[in-house]
Design a protein around this motif. Structure first.
Motif, mmCIF file in Angstrom:
data_model
loop_
_atom_site.group_PDB
_atom_site.id
_atom_site.type_symbol
_atom_site.label_atom_id
_atom_site.label_comp_id
_atom_site.label_asym_id
_atom_site.label_seq_id
_atom_site.Cartn_x
_atom_site.Cartn_y
_atom_site.Cartn_z
ATOM 1 N N VAL A 225 0.858 -1.183 0.000
ATOM 2 C CA VAL A 225 0.000 0.000 0.000
ATOM 3 C C VAL A 225 0.892 1.230 0.000
ATOM 4 O O VAL A 225 1.788 1.357 0.845
ATOM 5 N N GLU A 226 0.652 2.128 -0.950
ATOM 6 C CA GLU A 226 1.386 3.387 -0.986
ATOM 7 C C GLU A 226 0.757 4.294 0.067
ATOM 8 O O GLU A 226 -0.458 4.455 0.109
ATOM 9 N N ARG A 227 1.545 4.871 0.946
ATOM 10 C CA ARG A 227 1.019 5.567 2.117
ATOM 11 C C ARG A 227 0.229 6.835 1.783
ATOM 12 O O ARG A 227 -0.778 7.113 2.416
ATOM 13 N N LYS A 228 0.652 7.619 0.823
ATOM 14 C CA LYS A 228 -0.047 8.875 0.528
ATOM 15 C C LYS A 228 -1.317 8.644 -0.293
ATOM 16 O O LYS A 228 -2.385 9.115 0.048
ATOM 17 N N THR A 229 -1.193 7.911 -1.398
ATOM 18 C CA THR A 229 -2.327 7.722 -2.305
ATOM 19 C C THR A 229 -3.229 6.568 -1.883
ATOM 20 O O THR A 229 -4.336 6.444 -2.390
ATOM 21 N N ARG A 230 -2.731 5.690 -1.018
ATOM 22 C CA ARG A 230 -3.411 4.475 -0.565
ATOM 23 C C ARG A 230 -3.602 3.459 -1.699
ATOM 24 O O ARG A 230 -4.468 2.607 -1.657
ATOM 25 N N LYS A 231 -2.788 3.578 -2.746
ATOM 26 C CA LYS A 231 -2.829 2.607 -3.851
ATOM 27 C C LYS A 231 -2.443 1.246 -3.305
ATOM 28 O O LYS A 231 -1.450 1.107 -2.602
ATOM 29 N N TYR A 232 -3.230 0.241 -3.650
ATOM 30 C CA TYR A 232 -3.045 -1.117 -3.147
ATOM 31 C C TYR A 232 -2.662 -2.032 -4.302
ATOM 32 O O TYR A 232 -3.300 -2.003 -5.348
ATOM 33 N N VAL A 233 -1.611 -2.813 -4.096
ATOM 34 C CA VAL A 233 -1.150 -3.751 -5.114
ATOM 35 C C VAL A 233 -0.946 -5.109 -4.450
ATOM 36 O O VAL A 233 -0.382 -5.185 -3.354
ATOM 37 N N ALA A 234 -1.407 -6.151 -5.121
ATOM 38 C CA ALA A 234 -1.209 -7.515 -4.619
ATOM 39 C C ALA A 234 -0.565 -8.360 -5.714
ATOM 40 O O ALA A 234 -1.008 -8.331 -6.860
ATOM 41 N N TYR A 235 0.485 -9.081 -5.337
ATOM 42 C CA TYR A 235 1.160 -9.989 -6.263
ATOM 43 C C TYR A 235 1.051 -11.406 -5.715
ATOM 44 O O TYR A 235 1.299 -11.633 -4.526
ATOM 45 N N LYS A 236 0.723 -12.328 -6.578
ATOM 46 C CA LYS A 236 0.662 -13.722 -6.160
ATOM 47 C C LYS A 236 2.084 -14.239 -5.992
ATOM 48 O O LYS A 236 2.941 -14.006 -6.851
ATOM 49 N N LEU A 237 2.350 -14.908 -4.878
ATOM 50 C CA LEU A 237 3.664 -15.491 -4.611
ATOM 51 C C LEU A 237 3.640 -16.982 -4.931
ATOM 52 O O LEU A 237 2.628 -17.654 -4.711
ATOM 53 N N ARG A 238 4.757 -17.472 -5.399
ATOM 54 C CA ARG A 238 4.875 -18.909 -5.679
ATOM 55 C C ARG A 238 4.778 -19.703 -4.365
ATOM 56 O O ARG A 238 4.195 -20.776 -4.309
ATOM 57 N N ASP A 239 5.386 -19.154 -3.326
ATOM 58 C CA ASP A 239 5.353 -19.761 -1.996
ATOM 59 C C ASP A 239 5.638 -18.651 -0.988
ATOM 60 O O ASP A 239 5.845 -17.511 -1.358
ATOM 61 N N HIS A 240 5.637 -18.991 0.279
ATOM 62 C CA HIS A 240 5.804 -17.989 1.340
ATOM 63 C C HIS A 240 7.263 -17.952 1.800
ATOM 64 O O HIS A 240 7.577 -18.226 2.962
ATOM 65 N N THR A 241 8.161 -17.605 0.876
ATOM 66 C CA THR A 241 9.586 -17.574 1.195
ATOM 67 C C THR A 241 10.143 -16.179 0.937
ATOM 68 O O THR A 241 9.522 -15.355 0.266
#
Length: 163
Positions: free
Chosen positions: A50-66
């Motif tokens: 999340v960008e703090r000023k604009t509150r833009k939210y981005v989500a990326y799928k991860l291959r695993d939790h590493t």
């Protein structure tokens, strides 16, 4: 196997060292990060920013939790928002604390800050958005079944306009 960094390593990257303009949300380019797991038995994880000023939210799928997968997500964020990623504040999860990856990110000009242990409120924007994310992906579901385009387009569009 990599060992967990000592306390001094975290202190040199403490959230307390962030410049005032980051805390006051005066400039674009300062982000909060986290990972969201699909659940105990579910497969997959998402890296959320999340960008703090604009509150833009981005989500990326991860291959695993590493840490390697999270490092790749950081690199993708920096590529997608070239010139607009100056700092990232995250928690002390194992996916963020690989010292080699942190050094590489810092060498590329990114400042990385760590919140205090057990203090999710210090990254409140990201925690709030992750709560909204759970409306689309409840715990126990699987991110693996959802194609990347759906996660990156529909989800980010909906959450960015919901707030």
């Amino acid at each position: 196997m990599l060992r967990r960094p000592d306390t001094d390593w975290f202190l040199t990257r403490s959230i307390d060292l962030r410049p005032p303009e980051v805390d006051q949300r005066l400039m674009v380019g300062h982000w909060e990060a986290d990972s969201v797991l699909s659940g105990r038995k579910g497969k997959g994880a998402l890296a959320t920013f999340v960008e703090r000023k604009t509150r833009k939210y981005v989500a990326y799928k991860l291959r695993d939790h590493t840490s390697n997968s999270m490092y790749l997500a950081f690199k993708q964020l920096m590529k997608d928002f070239k010139g607009a990623v100056h700092s990232v504040t995250c928690d002390r999860g194992t996916e963020f604390i690989n010292q080699q990856y942190v050094s590489e990110l810092e060498a590329s000009g990114l400042s990385l800050y760590f919140a205090h242990a057990y203090s999710p409120y210090e990254r409140g924007s990201n925690e709030n958005h992750n709560g909204l994310l759970r409306e689309y992906f409840p715990k126990g579901g699987s991110y693996v079944k959802n194609p990347d385009i759906k996660v990156r387009t529909n989800l980010t569009f909906n959450l960015n306009y919901l707030i």
